[in-house]
Design a protein around this motif. Structure first.
Motif, PDB file in Angstrom:
ATOM      1  N   ASP A  84     -62.104-101.816  88.737  1.00  0.00           N
ATOM      2  CA  ASP A  84     -60.681-101.969  88.427  1.00  0.00           C
ATOM      3  C   ASP A  84     -59.834-101.394  89.554  1.00  0.00           C
ATOM      4  O   ASP A  84     -58.775-101.941  89.907  1.00  0.00           O
ATOM      5  CB  ASP A  84     -60.349-101.268  87.106  1.00  0.00           C
ATOM      6  N   GLY A  85     -60.325-100.296  90.167  1.00  0.00           N
ATOM      7  CA  GLY A  85     -59.599 -99.673  91.267  1.00  0.00           C
ATOM      8  C   GLY A  85     -59.610-100.498  92.540  1.00  0.00           C
ATOM      9  O   GLY A  85     -58.636-100.490  93.307  1.00  0.00           O
ATOM     10  N   VAL A  86     -60.708-101.205  92.807  1.00  0.00           N
ATOM     11  CA  VAL A  86     -60.758-102.103  93.960  1.00  0.00           C
ATOM     12  C   VAL A  86     -59.734-103.230  93.799  1.00  0.00           C
ATOM     13  O   VAL A  86     -59.041-103.605  94.759  1.00  0.00           O
ATOM     14  CB  VAL A  86     -62.179-102.657  94.161  1.00  0.00           C
ATOM     15  N   LEU A  87     -59.620-103.763  92.589  1.00  0.00           N
ATOM     16  CA  LEU A  87     -58.616-104.806  92.359  1.00  0.00           C
ATOM     17  C   LEU A  87     -57.208-104.269  92.601  1.00  0.00           C
ATOM     18  O   LEU A  87     -56.362-104.971  93.170  1.00  0.00           O
ATOM     19  CB  LEU A  87     -58.730-105.339  90.932  1.00  0.00           C
ATOM     20  N   ARG A  88     -56.946-103.029  92.193  1.00  0.00           N
ATOM     21  CA  ARG A  88     -55.623-102.453  92.458  1.00  0.00           C
ATOM     22  C   ARG A  88     -55.394-102.297  93.958  1.00  0.00           C
ATOM     23  O   ARG A  88     -54.271-102.502  94.451  1.00  0.00           O
ATOM     24  CB  ARG A  88     -55.495-101.088  91.782  1.00  0.00           C
ATOM     25  N   ALA A  89     -56.433-101.934  94.694  1.00  0.00           N
ATOM     26  CA  ALA A  89     -56.287-101.705  96.135  1.00  0.00           C
ATOM     27  C   ALA A  89     -55.891-102.968  96.888  1.00  0.00           C
ATOM     28  O   ALA A  89     -55.153-102.902  97.879  1.00  0.00           O
ATOM     29  CB  ALA A  89     -57.587-101.138  96.705  1.00  0.00           C
ATOM     30  N   VAL A  90     -56.365-104.122  96.430  1.00  0.00           N
ATOM     31  CA  VAL A  90     -56.085-105.370  97.162  1.00  0.00           C
ATOM     32  C   VAL A  90     -54.957-106.175  96.535  1.00  0.00           C
ATOM     33  O   VAL A  90     -54.577-107.221  97.069  1.00  0.00           O
ATOM     34  CB  VAL A  90     -57.359-106.245  97.252  1.00  0.00           C
ATOM     35  N   GLU A  91     -54.411-105.700  95.433  1.00  0.00           N
ATOM     36  CA  GLU A  91     -53.388-106.462  94.709  1.00  0.00           C
ATOM     37  C   GLU A  91     -52.200-106.791  95.606  1.00  0.00           C
ATOM     38  O   GLU A  91     -51.681-105.925  96.321  1.00  0.00           O
ATOM     39  CB  GLU A  91     -52.911-105.659  93.497  1.00  0.00           C
ATOM     40  N   GLY A  92     -51.803-108.056  95.591  1.00  0.00           N
ATOM     41  CA  GLY A  92     -50.650-108.489  96.372  1.00  0.00           C
ATOM     42  C   GLY A  92     -50.942-108.688  97.843  1.00  0.00           C
ATOM     43  O   GLY A  92     -50.014-108.940  98.616  1.00  0.00           O
TER      44      GLY A  92
END
Length: 324
Positions: free
Chosen positions: A89-97
């Protein structure tokens, strides 16, 4: 030059609630402390820096995975399940946008059942993962173990690649001279690939595709020796249905060898259509210009390595269905 870097790293972005709920994890300023060790340099926490770095080198995209300090292979099955969910979930936040950053989800091969459960969750949630990542060697179980068969079946059906990044070698002799990285990393990749080949994992699960970092570690240099062992029926080796060179068709390798002669050997062993760019950004043992590692090759081959091979690897039946 247009291209895709398939070997970059970012720290997962954990929420305050994650940090509070995860034993062994703290925050120290802008960085995470995991099991008592502060992880990584500041750029590991700066996705915007990776985006700029890729653009400055004319690269279209970079595949992003969490680096080994986040593998935590000592955790039990319940704690591992909670941890990998937080990491992914944190990796997805890191690349979001940031569309040029392609996320790869971590699967804990030290806990096969937790890995299969996490992959099932990820597939059900439908996030646009470029692929998956896992530890080669280190604390992982033998990759020939039957406990991993449910995971291999899921990955083969999905079609997206599994990046194998070496975990920490258990060999204490490597504690001096930085050998855990200099020698342990390529060695652990070799252990993992040997287990997969001699366990006939690619043969039993057609559709599996693996990506090896650090130019495949020791694999290209020892494949002939492995085949000699099979040909002479050395003790403990199974009779294989096909030469190891054929089974190696399930594997891609990045170009991160720091030696043109080793890149040439990898091209000869894996094939020119199975080599891709890899920088290991932002770590010092990586390359600040991955395209320079293949610049000595034929121009058409450089183009394929820089872009076409990566796009082929990142394509999958899953993505084709979505595009339709």
């Amino acid at each position: 030059m247009a291209g895709i870097d398939l070997h970059t790293h970012l720290a997962p972005v954990l929420t305050d609630a994650d940090v509070a709920a995860l034993p062994g994890v703290e925050r120290d300023g802008g960085r995470l402390v995991v099991d008592g060790s502060r992880v990584g340099m500041p750029r590991l926490y700066q996705p915007e820096a990776l985006t700029v770095w890729l653009a400055e080198r004319g690269l279209d995209a970079g595949a992003v995975s969490a680096p080994p300090p986040f593998f935590r292979q000592h955790l039990g099955p319940d704690d591992a399940a909670v941890w990998v969910k937080a990491v992914n979930d944190g990796v997805l936040r890191a690349v979001e946008g940031r569309p040029s950053l392609l996320p790869m989800a971590y699967l804990p091969l030290d806990q096969p059942e937790a890995a299969a459960a996490e992959l099932t969750r990820l597939l059900a949630e439908g996030a646009d993962w470029a692929g998956f990542a896992a530890s080669a060697g280190g604390g992982s179980v033998s990759l020939a173990a039957s406990r991993l068969d449910p995971l291999w079946e899921l990955l083969a059906a999905d079609g997206r690649p599994l990046l194998l990044h070496p975990g920490s070698s258990p060999d204490s002799r490597l504690d001096e001279f930085y050998l855990a990285n200099l020698l342990g990393n390529p060695y652990e990749t070799g252990v993992a690939v040997a287990q997969l080949l001699f366990g006939d994992v690619p043969g039993r699960f057609p559709g599996l595709r693996f990506l090896l970092v650090h130019c495949g570690g020791v694999v290209a240099s020892v494949l002939g020796r492995w085949q000699r062992g099979v040909d002479t029926e050395r003790p403990g080796l199974p009779a294989l249905q096909a030469p190891l060179t054929e089974a190696l068709g399930a594997f891609y390798a990045d170009c991160l060898a720091h030696d043109p002669a080793v890149v040439d050997l990898a091209v000869a062993r894996f094939g020119g259509d199975r080599i891709v760019l890899g920088s290991d950004w932002p770590f010092p043992m990586g390359s600040d210009d991955p395209a320079s590692l293949v610049a000595h090759l034929d121009g058409d081959l450089v183009r394929r390595i820089s872009e076409e091979n990566a796009r082929t690897l990142l394509s999958s039946p899953h993505r084709v269905k979505e595009e339709r």
